[in-house]
Design a protein around this motif. Sequence first.
Motif, PDB file in Angstrom:
ATOM      1  N   GLU A  18       0.875  -1.271   0.136  1.00  0.00           N
ATOM      2  CA  GLU A  18       0.025  -0.161  -0.233  1.00  0.00           C
ATOM      3  C   GLU A  18       0.714   1.442  -0.084  1.00  0.00           C
ATOM      4  O   GLU A  18       1.798   1.307   0.891  1.00  0.00           O
ATOM      5  N   LEU A  19       0.639   2.101  -1.020  1.00  0.00           N
ATOM      6  CA  LEU A  19       1.505   3.313  -1.092  1.00  0.00           C
ATOM      7  C   LEU A  19       0.789   4.451  -0.089  1.00  0.00           C
ATOM      8  O   LEU A  19      -0.383   4.361   0.137  1.00  0.00           O
ATOM      9  N   GLN A  20       1.738   5.345   0.249  1.00  0.00           N
ATOM     10  CA  GLN A  20       1.278   6.431   1.019  1.00  0.00           C
ATOM     11  C   GLN A  20       0.237   7.448   0.326  1.00  0.00           C
ATOM     12  O   GLN A  20      -0.570   8.016   0.958  1.00  0.00           O
ATOM     13  N   SER A  21       0.639   7.681  -0.997  1.00  0.00           N
ATOM     14  CA  SER A  21      -0.337   8.585  -1.612  1.00  0.00           C
ATOM     15  C   SER A  21      -0.165   7.985  -2.907  1.00  0.00           C
ATOM     16  O   SER A  21       0.868   7.250  -3.673  1.00  0.00           O
ATOM     17  N   LEU A  22      -1.114   8.593  -3.830  1.00  0.00           N
ATOM     18  CA  LEU A  22      -1.255   8.010  -5.287  1.00  0.00           C
ATOM     19  C   LEU A  22      -0.284   8.669  -6.333  1.00  0.00           C
ATOM     20  O   LEU A  22       0.074   8.387  -7.309  1.00  0.00           O
ATOM     21  N   GLU A  23       0.262   9.807  -5.686  1.00  0.00           N
ATOM     22  CA  GLU A  23       1.340  10.573  -6.564  1.00  0.00           C
ATOM     23  C   GLU A  23       2.785  10.014  -6.493  1.00  0.00           C
ATOM     24  O   GLU A  23       3.666  10.279  -7.050  1.00  0.00           O
ATOM     25  N   GLY A  24       3.090   9.034  -5.296  1.00  0.00           N
ATOM     26  CA  GLY A  24       4.385   8.589  -5.278  1.00  0.00           C
ATOM     27  C   GLY A  24       4.726   7.122  -5.132  1.00  0.00           C
ATOM     28  O   GLY A  24       3.719   6.354  -5.428  1.00  0.00           O
ATOM     29  N   LEU A  25       5.916   6.808  -4.803  1.00  0.00           N
ATOM     30  CA  LEU A  25       6.167   5.371  -4.712  1.00  0.00           C
ATOM     31  C   LEU A  25       6.626   5.023  -3.264  1.00  0.00           C
ATOM     32  O   LEU A  25       7.422   3.994  -3.086  1.00  0.00           O
ATOM     33  N   GLN A  26       6.304   5.994  -2.214  1.00  0.00           N
ATOM     34  CA  GLN A  26       6.603   5.699  -0.978  1.00  0.00           C
ATOM     35  C   GLN A  26       5.552   4.413  -0.275  1.00  0.00           C
ATOM     36  O   GLN A  26       4.143   4.793  -0.458  1.00  0.00           O
ATOM     37  N   PHE A  27       5.984   3.372   0.277  1.00  0.00           N
ATOM     38  CA  PHE A  27       4.757   2.471   0.757  1.00  0.00           C
ATOM     39  C   PHE A  27       4.825   2.921   2.268  1.00  0.00           C
ATOM     40  O   PHE A  27       5.498   3.399   3.007  1.00  0.00           O
ATOM     41  N   LYS A  28       3.488   2.517   2.690  1.00  0.00           N
ATOM     42  CA  LYS A  28       2.903   3.005   3.770  1.00  0.00           C
ATOM     43  C   LYS A  28       3.477   2.325   5.040  1.00  0.00           C
ATOM     44  O   LYS A  28       3.723   2.894   6.084  1.00  0.00           O
ATOM     45  N   ASP A  29       3.870   0.834   4.780  1.00  0.00           N
ATOM     46  CA  ASP A  29       4.530   0.043   5.734  1.00  0.00           C
ATOM     47  C   ASP A  29       5.301  -0.848   5.069  1.00  0.00           C
ATOM     48  O   ASP A  29       4.559  -1.900   4.619  1.00  0.00           O
ATOM     49  N   LEU A  30       6.599  -0.770   5.385  1.00  0.00           N
ATOM     50  CA  LEU A  30       7.548  -1.648   4.641  1.00  0.00           C
ATOM     51  C   LEU A  30       7.503  -3.020   5.221  1.00  0.00           C
ATOM     52  O   LEU A  30       7.636  -4.072   4.485  1.00  0.00           O
ATOM     53  N   VAL A  57      -7.774  -4.360  -6.610  1.00  0.00           N
ATOM     54  CA  VAL A  57      -8.535  -3.430  -7.549  1.00  0.00           C
ATOM     55  C   VAL A  57      -9.388  -2.457  -6.827  1.00  0.00           C
ATOM     56  O   VAL A  57      -9.553  -1.260  -7.059  1.00  0.00           O
ATOM     57  N   ASP A  58      -9.935  -2.784  -5.853  1.00  0.00           N
ATOM     58  CA  ASP A  58     -10.754  -1.808  -5.255  1.00  0.00           C
ATOM     59  C   ASP A  58      -9.997  -0.945  -4.072  1.00  0.00           C
ATOM     60  O   ASP A  58     -10.871   0.126  -3.634  1.00  0.00           O
ATOM     61  N   ASN A  59      -8.624  -1.271  -3.845  1.00  0.00           N
ATOM     62  CA  ASN A  59      -7.968  -0.170  -2.918  1.00  0.00           C
ATOM     63  C   ASN A  59      -6.917   0.531  -3.803  1.00  0.00           C
ATOM     64  O   ASN A  59      -6.006   0.020  -4.569  1.00  0.00           O
ATOM     65  N   ALA A  60      -7.280   1.578  -4.229  1.00  0.00           N
ATOM     66  CA  ALA A  60      -6.365   2.482  -5.388  1.00  0.00           C
ATOM     67  C   ALA A  60      -5.024   2.756  -4.753  1.00  0.00           C
ATOM     68  O   ALA A  60      -4.222   2.953  -5.555  1.00  0.00           O
ATOM     69  N   HIS A  61      -4.874   2.756  -3.478  1.00  0.00           N
ATOM     70  CA  HIS A  61      -3.381   2.781  -2.787  1.00  0.00           C
ATOM     71  C   HIS A  61      -2.495   1.535  -3.197  1.00  0.00           C
ATOM     72  O   HIS A  61      -1.298   1.675  -2.891  1.00  0.00           O
TER      73      HIS A  61
END
Length: 80
Positions: A18-30, A57-61
């Motif tokens: 899961e990404l932190q935001s749709l604009e980047g490639l930082q993961f929320k929790d490694l 597909v239902d999780n945009a992040h």
Amino acid sequence: MTETGEKKQLLHLVFGGELQSLEGLQFKDLSALDIVGIYPDYASALVAWRGKAQQTVDNAHMRYFIVHMHRLLDPDTKSA
């Protein structure tokens, strides 16, 4: 082909998270990354990637990626 006539392994890693935001490639929790597997060629990695991407597909992040490990292991190779 290798010297013994076998098809050369072109290893590919499929993973996601899961990404932190749709604009980047930082993961929320490694620690929560989903390591799907390592595959001997791009075609089988693509099948695994599609399956996981469709499940989330239902999780945009949530994003899944294919990493061309063979390029990291042997950067001078000109293969796909």
